[in-house]
Design an enzyme around this catalytic site. Structure first.
Site, short mmCIF file in Angstrom:
data_model
loop_
_atom_site.label_atom_id
_atom_site.label_comp_id
_atom_site.label_asym_id
_atom_site.label_seq_id
_atom_site.Cartn_x
_atom_site.Cartn_y
_atom_site.Cartn_z
N ASP A 79 -0.84 -1.37 -3.73
CA ASP A 79 -1.16 -2.80 -3.62
C ASP A 79 -0.08 -3.52 -2.80
O ASP A 79 -0.38 -4.34 -1.92
CB ASP A 79 -1.22 -3.44 -5.01
N VAL A 80 1.16 -3.22 -3.10
CA VAL A 80 2.27 -3.90 -2.42
C VAL A 80 2.30 -3.54 -0.94
O VAL A 80 2.45 -4.41 -0.06
CB VAL A 80 3.61 -3.55 -3.10
#
Length: 371
Positions: free
Chosen positions: A145-146
């Site tokens: 996600d990051v």
């Protein structure tokens, strides 16, 4: 949030139920808000819109008309049903930069759910994470996600730079799986070159030794030797004279081949002291080494080094106080500013937003997200 930290007005559109991560608790902060949500939503304004209603769609289109950037992370195709897809909006607003974030892209994987754990599994990361004796493991944070969020940020900024020159916007597409596959770097390249998939090696490195964690007389020590000089210095500090001249260990290639023997010899010597003391001795000799900290100790280290890894955000409107991770990007002339605590659901409903300005880029997140 990264754009908002540097001055963008970000309008976060949430459904009446709110961003899913608002319910991802515990833990919660002092105001009962989930820290998962708080970690990615400071400096944003929250507006509730039901895109399934005609009034909601009209309001969303009104906001888009005055925005420089639209960001959305619905499954591919859903925004087209609302008439809020790039192809539709660009007809009326050709200067629009439009960023679509998905799990597996707009093609055959469009219907697959884009959750970080799923992508770590399907994308191969779990197969190379963890010890050889244990089952595959995910990273300790939603790393994919990051990474995807950072790729979205880079794509948006590049598209805005092109628009500065041409006056025309474009669509930016990023997806979780592609972000992960690109981030496999040396492991991915090795697979493409040899046809062999790497396996789990715990904390060891496939191409460098000694480059892993070692047991000491107190705690675990990470040692990251990258060249022969450092290895010679390591042997000197540990009281292992001549080990760097042993044919099994005299070159990095030979050390990799004799990794198990080398680790045994090093750990026997490391039993004489604690990880913390070895860290001081080895760093003093120019050997990259450090004890394995917990998260609290890591923040203490960051503060001790003057990096200011955390900040306290005092919301001037509501009076809420929020402990936040600091933005890691430091600009000398226009530093990040922490203006607002993470918003409550619909906190800015009915607000008057600033007029269109290239100096105040607006993002428009159109769905709940973990990013």
């Amino acid at each position: 949030m990264m754009l908002a930290d540097f001055g963008a007005e970000v309008i976060k559109i949430e459904s009446p139920a709110g961003d899913d991560t608002r319910a991802w608790v515990p833990p919660v902060d002092g105001y009962g808000q989930g820290t998962y949500f708080s970690s990615a939503n400071r400096n944003k304004k929250s507006v509730v819109i039901d895109l399934k209603t005609s009034d909601g769609l009209a309001y969303a289109r009104e906001l888009v008309s005055d925005c420089d950037v639209v960001v959305e992370n619905f499954r591919p195709g859903i925004m087209a049903r609302f008439g809020l897809d790039y192809q539709t909006l660009a007809v009326e607003k050709p200067e629009l930069v439009y960023c679509s974030i998905s799990g597996f892209g707009p093609g055959a994987g469009a219907e697959l759910p884009g959750y970080d754990l799923l992508v770590q599994a399907l994308g191969g990361l779990m197969s190379i994470t963890g010890s050889p004796e244990a089952e595959p493991s995910k990273a300790g944070v939603a790393l994919v996600d990051v990474l995807t969020g950072q790729n979205a940020l880079a794509g948006i900024l590049m598209a805005l730079r092109v628009r500065d020159t041409t006056g025309t916007g474009q669509e930016v597409q990023v997806n979780l799986l592609s972000s992960l596959l690109a981030a496999l770097v040396n492991q991915g390249t090795a697979t493409l070159a040899t046809g062999d998939s790497p396996t789990r090696m715990g904390n060891a490195h496939p191409s460098i030794a000694p480059y892993e964690t070692f047991r000491t007389g107190g705690g675990l020590l990470a040692v990251a030797v990258g060249n022969n000089r450092q290895f010679g210095a390591l042997c000197g500090v540990l009281g292992l004279p001549g080990l760097d001249e042993d044919p099994r260990f005299s070159t990095n290639e030979s050390r990799v081949a004799s990794r198990a023997d080398l680790k045994g010899l090093l750990e026997k010597a490391l039993e004489a002291d604690t990880a913390e003391n070895w860290q001081e001795k080895l760093l003093g000799a120019g050997v990259p080494a450090g004890k394995v900290n917990n998260v609290g100790e890591a923040f203490e280290l960051g503060h001790a080094l003057g990096l200011e890894p955390s900040v306290i955000v005092a919301d001037p409107t509501t009076g809420r106080i929020s402990s936040q991770l600091a933005n890691p990007i430091r600009l000398s002339a226009s530093p990040a500013a922490y203006r607002m605590a993470p918003p409550t659901l619909g906190e800015h409903q009915g607000s008057n937003f600033t007029s269109h300005s290239l100096d105040a880029v607006k993002g428009l997140p159109c769905s709940a997200s973990a990013i």
